[in-house]
Scaffold this motif. Structure first.
Motif, PDB file in Angstrom:
ATOM      1  N   UNK A  41       0.762  -1.282   0.065  1.00  0.00           N
ATOM      2  CA  UNK A  41      -0.118   0.204   0.150  1.00  0.00           C
ATOM      3  C   UNK A  41       0.837   1.207   0.075  1.00  0.00           C
ATOM      4  N   UNK A  42       0.954   2.044  -1.196  1.00  0.00           N
ATOM      5  CA  UNK A  42       2.026   2.990  -1.388  1.00  0.00           C
ATOM      6  C   UNK A  42       1.278   4.190  -1.961  1.00  0.00           C
ATOM      7  N   UNK A  43       1.609   5.316  -1.415  1.00  0.00           N
ATOM      8  CA  UNK A  43       1.518   6.647  -2.212  1.00  0.00           C
ATOM      9  C   UNK A  43       2.830   7.375  -2.633  1.00  0.00           C
ATOM     10  N   UNK A  44       3.201   7.690  -3.875  1.00  0.00           N
ATOM     11  CA  UNK A  44       4.419   7.941  -4.169  1.00  0.00           C
ATOM     12  C   UNK A  44       4.302   9.283  -5.069  1.00  0.00           C
ATOM     13  N   UNK A  45       5.444  10.084  -5.087  1.00  0.00           N
ATOM     14  CA  UNK A  45       5.520  11.238  -5.751  1.00  0.00           C
ATOM     15  C   UNK A  45       6.753  10.928  -6.850  1.00  0.00           C
ATOM     16  N   UNK A  46       6.390  10.829  -8.028  1.00  0.00           N
ATOM     17  CA  UNK A  46       7.073  10.480  -9.143  1.00  0.00           C
ATOM     18  C   UNK A  46       7.789  11.548  -9.879  1.00  0.00           C
ATOM     19  N   UNK A  47       8.997  11.465 -10.333  1.00  0.00           N
ATOM     20  CA  UNK A  47       9.645  12.406 -11.333  1.00  0.00           C
ATOM     21  C   UNK A  47       9.437  12.284 -12.612  1.00  0.00           C
ATOM     22  N   UNK A  48       9.384  11.152 -13.598  1.00  0.00           N
ATOM     23  CA  UNK A  48       9.482  10.849 -14.718  1.00  0.00           C
ATOM     24  C   UNK A  48       8.054  10.102 -15.142  1.00  0.00           C
ATOM     25  N   UNK A  49       7.807   9.185 -14.517  1.00  0.00           N
ATOM     26  CA  UNK A  49       6.541   8.216 -14.864  1.00  0.00           C
ATOM     27  C   UNK A  49       5.892   7.524 -13.735  1.00  0.00           C
ATOM     28  N   UNK A  50       4.633   7.199 -14.146  1.00  0.00           N
ATOM     29  CA  UNK A  50       3.773   6.413 -13.176  1.00  0.00           C
ATOM     30  C   UNK A  50       4.360   4.983 -12.840  1.00  0.00           C
ATOM     31  N   UNK A  59      -1.796  -5.290  -4.223  1.00  0.00           N
ATOM     32  CA  UNK A  59      -1.253  -4.065  -4.157  1.00  0.00           C
ATOM     33  C   UNK A  59      -2.190  -2.969  -4.349  1.00  0.00           C
ATOM     34  N   UNK A  60      -1.746  -1.706  -3.636  1.00  0.00           N
ATOM     35  CA  UNK A  60      -2.704  -0.475  -3.891  1.00  0.00           C
ATOM     36  C   UNK A  60      -1.820   0.649  -3.873  1.00  0.00           C
ATOM     37  N   UNK A  61      -1.612   1.178  -5.023  1.00  0.00           N
ATOM     38  CA  UNK A  61      -0.520   1.919  -5.324  1.00  0.00           C
ATOM     39  C   UNK A  61      -0.882   3.370  -6.233  1.00  0.00           C
TER      40      UNK A  61
END
Length: 255
Positions: free
Chosen positions: A10-19, A41-43
């Motif tokens: 279970x993640x929440x992410x801030x990405x720079x280039x792609x999902x 998963x739950x992302x």
């Protein structure tokens, strides 16, 4: 880690280039865990936009999971051009988490019996049909928070139930907490007008005083009175609670 047989992310992410997509999960997780038998998963990945041209579609994201044979994978992709941001949700279905955040108009539906708390957000209007889908998809939802400043396009808000024969009245039988403090007046009407919604008893409502004053016509409107009288508590942060306000919420604790 390489010996894991079951993994739930279970993640929440801030990405720079792609999902984050199926290719990422295969490259960075699955290929390193040869004994992994069950992977759920739950992302949510967030990506800021910088005049990109070749942005992926939801179909592109979904295609990265075509070799995930053991799971039904759902993806939901949103681009918010005004805010120069985007988000991509990917999750295993059936959904096991108690929370489902940042639901937009692109929500594909389904049945989420485990979910107790949701949040709704979009830069496009939520119409009545959207809320009907939400109530059907989350039958045991207890908490709902909404953030949307765009007015509804379909102004189905007539005062009489006889005037809205084609409009299904939505029920949220387990709802106990409703937050509308960061939303357009139309969404407060959506939940308080008895021609649109039938609230259960004992709901706590969080909303601004000014919005509530407008929606209830200075606490005199009959079409919102029934749902307002069902409220257990009301957070509006008034400077002073006038008598006509208290009379409109006879069974409600106001603070």
């Amino acid at each position: 880690m390489s010996n894991l047989e079951k993994l739930d992310l279970n993640l929440s992410l801030s990405m720079k280039k792609a999902f984050v997509d199926g290719n990422d999960l295969k490259k960075n997780i699955i290929n390193h865990m040869l004994r992994l038998d069950k992977f759920t998963f739950n992302i949510r990945s967030v990506l800021h936009l910088h005049n990109e041209i070749n942005l992926p579609s939801n179909e592109d994201i979904q295609n990265t999971f075509r070799n995930f044979k053991n799971n039904h994978i759902i993806s939901c992709l949103d681009y918010f051009q005004e805010q120069q941001s985007s988000q991509c949700l990917i999750y295993s279905y059936p959904y096991k988490s108690k929370f489902y955040k940042y639901i937009t108009n692109n929500f594909s539906g389904g049945l989420f019996k485990c979910v107790r708390e949701i949040s709704l957000f979009d830069v496009h209007p939520f119409e009545h049909e959207f809320f009907l889908r939400i109530s059907q998809s989350f039958p045991f939802m207890q908490k709902l928070a909404l953030r949307n400043y765009k007015p509804q396009n379909n102004k189905l808000c007539k005062e009489s139930k006889n005037d809205n024969q084609d409009l299904s009245i939505i029920k949220y039988p387990h709802l106990t907490n409703l937050t509308l403090s960061r939303s357009h007046d139309d969404y407060v009407k959506q939940f308080l007008l008895d021609t649109k919604t039938c609230l259960p008893n004992n709901v706590h409502l969080n909303v601004t005083y000014q919005t509530l004053e407008r929606v209830t016509h200075n606490f005199t409107r009959d079409a919102t009175r029934i749902n307002c009288q069902k409220l257990k508590s009301l957070s509006i942060d008034p400077i002073r609670i006038f008598k006509h306000v208290k009379n409109y919420f006879p069974h409600t604790e106001i603070f």
